[in-house]
Design a protein around this motif. Structure first.
Motif, PDB file in Angstrom:
ATOM      1  N   ASN A 219      36.548  27.507  66.319  1.00 31.32           N
ATOM      2  CA  ASN A 219      37.209  26.433  67.049  1.00 31.32           C
ATOM      3  C   ASN A 219      38.189  27.097  67.997  1.00 31.32           C
ATOM      4  O   ASN A 219      39.198  27.638  67.554  1.00 31.32           O
ATOM      5  CB  ASN A 219      37.998  25.517  66.094  1.00 31.32           C
ATOM      6  CG  ASN A 219      37.266  24.242  65.775  1.00 31.32           C
ATOM      7  OD1 ASN A 219      36.295  24.276  65.024  1.00 31.32           O
ATOM      8  ND2 ASN A 219      37.713  23.140  66.329  1.00 31.32           N
ATOM      9  N   THR A 235      43.335  27.783  67.975  1.00 28.94           N
ATOM     10  CA  THR A 235      42.164  28.189  67.202  1.00 28.94           C
ATOM     11  C   THR A 235      42.289  27.573  65.823  1.00 28.94           C
ATOM     12  O   THR A 235      43.252  26.871  65.525  1.00 28.94           O
ATOM     13  CB  THR A 235      42.050  29.720  67.126  1.00 28.94           C
ATOM     14  OG1 THR A 235      40.813  30.075  66.498  1.00 28.94           O
ATOM     15  CG2 THR A 235      43.201  30.319  66.318  1.00 28.94           C
ATOM     16  N   THR A 236      41.310  27.813  64.970  1.00 29.88           N
ATOM     17  CA  THR A 236      41.390  27.265  63.628  1.00 29.88           C
ATOM     18  C   THR A 236      42.170  28.211  62.724  1.00 29.88           C
ATOM     19  O   THR A 236      42.047  29.439  62.846  1.00 29.88           O
ATOM     20  CB  THR A 236      39.995  27.012  63.034  1.00 29.88           C
ATOM     21  OG1 THR A 236      40.127  26.453  61.732  1.00 29.88           O
ATOM     22  CG2 THR A 236      39.196  28.294  62.942  1.00 29.88           C
ATOM     23  N   ASP A 239      38.986  26.681  58.470  1.00 29.19           N
ATOM     24  CA  ASP A 239      37.573  26.411  58.729  1.00 29.19           C
ATOM     25  C   ASP A 239      37.371  25.768  60.098  1.00 29.19           C
ATOM     26  O   ASP A 239      38.248  25.067  60.597  1.00 29.19           O
ATOM     27  CB  ASP A 239      37.002  25.474  57.660  1.00 29.19           C
ATOM     28  CG  ASP A 239      37.019  26.110  56.276  1.00 29.19           C
ATOM     29  OD1 ASP A 239      36.862  27.338  56.196  1.00 29.19           O
ATOM     30  OD2 ASP A 239      37.194  25.370  55.287  1.00 29.19           O
ATOM     31  N   ALA A 240      36.194  26.014  60.668  1.00 27.22           N
ATOM     32  CA  ALA A 240      35.832  25.409  61.945  1.00 27.22           C
ATOM     33  C   ALA A 240      35.156  24.062  61.701  1.00 27.22           C
ATOM     34  O   ALA A 240      34.700  23.751  60.599  1.00 27.22           O
ATOM     35  CB  ALA A 240      34.891  26.327  62.721  1.00 27.22           C
ATOM     36  N   ASN A 289      46.367  24.201  67.372  1.00 30.45           N
ATOM     37  CA  ASN A 289      45.523  24.818  66.361  1.00 30.45           C
ATOM     38  C   ASN A 289      44.828  23.761  65.511  1.00 30.45           C
ATOM     39  O   ASN A 289      45.262  22.613  65.422  1.00 30.45           O
ATOM     40  CB  ASN A 289      46.361  25.752  65.478  1.00 30.45           C
ATOM     41  CG  ASN A 289      46.860  26.955  66.257  1.00 30.45           C
ATOM     42  OD1 ASN A 289      46.094  27.601  66.969  1.00 30.45           O
ATOM     43  ND2 ASN A 289      48.136  27.253  66.139  1.00 30.45           N
ATOM     44  N   PHE A 290      43.727  24.191  64.879  1.00 27.48           N
ATOM     45  CA  PHE A 290      42.890  23.289  64.102  1.00 27.48           C
ATOM     46  C   PHE A 290      42.886  23.692  62.624  1.00 27.48           C
ATOM     47  O   PHE A 290      43.126  24.843  62.279  1.00 27.48           O
ATOM     48  CB  PHE A 290      41.439  23.339  64.608  1.00 27.48           C
ATOM     49  CG  PHE A 290      41.277  22.995  66.050  1.00 27.48           C
ATOM     50  CD1 PHE A 290      41.052  21.687  66.454  1.00 27.48           C
ATOM     51  CD2 PHE A 290      41.325  23.988  67.023  1.00 27.48           C
ATOM     52  CE1 PHE A 290      40.886  21.370  67.795  1.00 27.48           C
ATOM     53  CE2 PHE A 290      41.163  23.686  68.372  1.00 27.48           C
ATOM     54  CZ  PHE A 290      40.947  22.374  68.752  1.00 27.48           C
ATOM     55  N   SER A 291      42.578  22.723  61.783  1.00 26.02           N
ATOM     56  CA  SER A 291      42.379  22.975  60.358  1.00 26.02           C
ATOM     57  C   SER A 291      41.413  21.940  59.805  1.00 26.02           C
ATOM     58  O   SER A 291      41.645  20.735  59.934  1.00 26.02           O
ATOM     59  CB  SER A 291      43.706  22.906  59.590  1.00 26.02           C
ATOM     60  OG  SER A 291      43.473  22.954  58.191  1.00 26.02           O
ATOM     61  N   TYR A 292      40.328  22.419  59.209  1.00 29.03           N
ATOM     62  CA  TYR A 292      39.347  21.504  58.629  1.00 29.03           C
ATOM     63  C   TYR A 292      39.172  21.682  57.125  1.00 29.03           C
ATOM     64  O   TYR A 292      38.398  20.959  56.496  1.00 29.03           O
ATOM     65  CB  TYR A 292      37.989  21.659  59.338  1.00 29.03           C
ATOM     66  CG  TYR A 292      37.979  20.983  60.686  1.00 29.03           C
ATOM     67  CD1 TYR A 292      37.732  19.616  60.797  1.00 29.03           C
ATOM     68  CD2 TYR A 292      38.256  21.699  61.848  1.00 29.03           C
ATOM     69  CE1 TYR A 292      37.749  18.981  62.028  1.00 29.03           C
ATOM     70  CE2 TYR A 292      38.270  21.068  63.084  1.00 29.03           C
ATOM     71  CZ  TYR A 292      38.014  19.708  63.161  1.00 29.03           C
ATOM     72  OH  TYR A 292      38.040  19.084  64.380  1.00 29.03           O
ATOM     73  N   HIS A 339      40.641  14.769  65.457  1.00 33.66           N
ATOM     74  CA  HIS A 339      41.414  16.019  65.404  1.00 33.66           C
ATOM     75  C   HIS A 339      41.175  16.838  66.672  1.00 33.66           C
ATOM     76  O   HIS A 339      42.125  17.385  67.275  1.00 33.66           O
ATOM     77  CB  HIS A 339      41.011  16.799  64.155  1.00 33.66           C
ATOM     78  CG  HIS A 339      41.838  18.003  63.866  1.00 33.66           C
ATOM     79  ND1 HIS A 339      43.180  18.104  64.178  1.00 33.66           N
ATOM     80  CD2 HIS A 339      41.507  19.191  63.287  1.00 33.66           C
ATOM     81  CE1 HIS A 339      43.640  19.290  63.789  1.00 33.66           C
ATOM     82  NE2 HIS A 339      42.639  19.968  63.253  1.00 33.66           N
ATOM     83  N   ARG A 450      47.753  31.994  60.849  1.00 32.87           N
ATOM     84  CA  ARG A 450      46.631  32.685  61.472  1.00 32.87           C
ATOM     85  C   ARG A 450      47.001  34.119  61.820  1.00 32.87           C
ATOM     86  O   ARG A 450      46.217  35.041  61.661  1.00 32.87           O
ATOM     87  CB  ARG A 450      46.211  31.929  62.741  1.00 32.87           C
ATOM     88  CG  ARG A 450      45.047  32.561  63.501  1.00 32.87           C
ATOM     89  CD  ARG A 450      43.726  32.342  62.802  1.00 32.87           C
ATOM     90  NE  ARG A 450      42.648  33.007  63.501  1.00 32.87           N
ATOM     91  CZ  ARG A 450      41.377  32.937  63.131  1.00 32.87           C
ATOM     92  NH1 ARG A 450      41.038  32.245  62.075  1.00 32.87           N
ATOM     93  NH2 ARG A 450      40.435  33.562  63.805  1.00 32.87           N
TER      94      ARG A 450
END
Length: 470
Positions: A219, A235-236, A239-240, A289-292, A339, A450
């Protein structure tokens, strides 16, 4: 067994600028290639369906349009012919692309059966599958293009990021061809290729532009300032989004031979997206930033609470059970994409502050094939007076075309290596970069969580390019 430690000499030579190569082998090869490879354009039917004993792609109208729109762009003014090879994860791909943007061939061997059997990518099994088909995939790509290796100007291959076992297969094949036929060798960054393939399809796409690169393993929100010069906005941290789609599909008992993304998207059409109130990740974080990982946990707990048995395939489940699964799929997809929307909205504002001339947001990578994702992100860019650029689905998933095209763009700037030694041993030290950032982190978007994960990370593509400049 080849070492996974990058060779410094290869890294440096790959990133020399063309102006620095004017008196050495690479420059002479570059000039000789341009002069000897200029020939009448091969007549190809862009709508022709290429049938392969391995696997093939039909050149549908959306893909062929990539080639048709390039004529007036000053970037597409030569007859370079580059073979691109991609083996970074679970598909073996090769393609031949001309410097004017014409896609001469594209071949992909899918590992869908392995994905279904193991419930995801098994690196050792994936490596073996690549090894079994790589020779045939490359030969099919050349045959479909009506060319041989002697017609090529260069060979481009993914060297990272990706699974090191899988990367090795493609790199060894590319180096063997380059050595045997004395061809320049271009090492390609997989994520840069996802971003740049949009330039193959849209002649109006010039730097700077924004890119959201979304796949099973990545991501990324980046500001593409120039070729090889990227600023990472987000970025993540775990997880992406593609990983979340795949796991959700597995837990819902869906057919993974089509991969999790398409399976979830299709099932979600049958469900109520507001039936389950999953929480949107990282609402309290004012970054990009992302988080899955957390959303995955929410989905798993919801599935368990409704006593859904993934061992019972969706097609064999009761009507009531199918409806529950559809509701979970739809609710998951709504929150997963929301998201993306929220982070993209913020990233656009940051990018416009840095580069006010930005006009486009590129969305690429396997998840960009999802039509729901495209519709939602179109609304985001429209609110910000930008244009959305999405390659056709066949060029969003991993493919050889994006590698060949990125090889062409870098080759024009002299960013390539001379041919490897003709007798290079199989156990030689290979330049593989499993963890290879695309750009430098933007200060406002730096994630502490990260940033701590720095072990065995190769210097970013951007930093290497900047270091090579005089």
């Amino acid at each position: 067994m080849a070492s996974l430690v990058p060779t410094v000499s290869c890294a440096i030579s790959r990133l020399n600028l063309f102006t620095e190569l004017s008196h050495n082998y690479c420059a002479s090869r570059f000039l000789r290639t341009l002069s000897s490879k200029l020939r009448p354009k091969i007549s190809m039917n862009p709508h022709k369906s290429f049938k392969s004993s391995i696997s093939s792609l039909n050149f549908n109208s959306s893909t062929s349009n990539c080639s048709k729109t390039l004529g007036s762009n000053h970037l597409f003014n030569d007859n370079l012919i580059v073979l691109g090879i991609e083996t970074s994860c679970d598909d073996t791909a090769a393609a031949v692309v001309r410097g004017d943007g014409e896609i001469l061939s594209q071949v992909i061997s899918s590992q869908a059966e392995l994905l279904a059997r193991y419930g995801g990518v098994a690196p050792k099994m994936a490596e073996e599958a690549h090894s079994q088909v790589i020779d045939q995939v490359v030969q099919d790509a050349l045959d479909k293009a009506n060319l041989t290796e002697t017609d090529l100007s260069a060979v481009a291959v993914t060297i990272g990021p990706g699974l090191s076992l899988c990367l090795r297969v493609g790199v060894q094949k590319a180096r063997k061809i380059a050595a045997t036929y004395q061809l320049p060798y271009v090492g390609v960054h997989h994520m840069e290729a996802h971003a740049l393939v949009a330039r193959l399809c849209d002649r109006d796409l010039q730097f700077p532009f924004m890119a959201l690169l979304i796949s099973g393993g990545h991501n990324l929100l980046v500001l593409a300032r120039d070729l090889g010069h990227y600023l990472q906005l987000g970025t993540t941290i775990d997880d992406a989004i593609g990983e979340a789609y795949d796991k959700t599909a597995k837990w819902l008992g869906l057919d993974l031979r089509r991969s999790g993304g398409p399976a979830i998207e299709e099932l979600a059409l049958l469900g109520d997206a507001n039936s389950i109130k999953f929480s949107v990740p990282m609402k309290q974080h004012k970054d990009c930033n992302f988080s899955y990982a957390g959303l995955k946990t929410q989905v798993k707990l919801s599935i368990e609470s409704k006593h859904i048995d993934a061992a019972i395939q969706f097609s064999s489940a009761s009507i009531e059970d199918q409806n529950l699964r559809a509701d979970i799929a739809a609710s998951f997809q709504r929150v997963a994409v929301l998201h993306l929307e929220e982070k993209c909205e913020r990233a656009i504002q940051w990018a416009l502050e840095i580069e006010p001339s930005i006009k486009h947001l590129v969305v690429s990578g396997g998840v960009a094939s999802n039509q729901y994702v495209r519709v939602r992100l179109h609304e985001v860019v429209a609110r910000n007076s930008l244009q959305l650029v999405c390659p056709p689905p066949s060029l969003c998933t991993d493919n050889g075309v994006m590698i060949a095209w990125t090889g062409i763009e870098n080759f024009r700037l002299g960013r390539f290596d001379p041919p490897p030694p003709a007798l290079e041993p199989e156990d030689c030290q290979l330049d593989l970069r499993p963890r290879w950032p695309l750009g430098e982190e933007y200060g406002r978007g730096r994630s502490v969580a990260r940033s701590m994960r720095t072990a065995r990370i190769h210097p970013s593509l951007t930093s290497l390019n900047q270091a090579s400049q005089p």
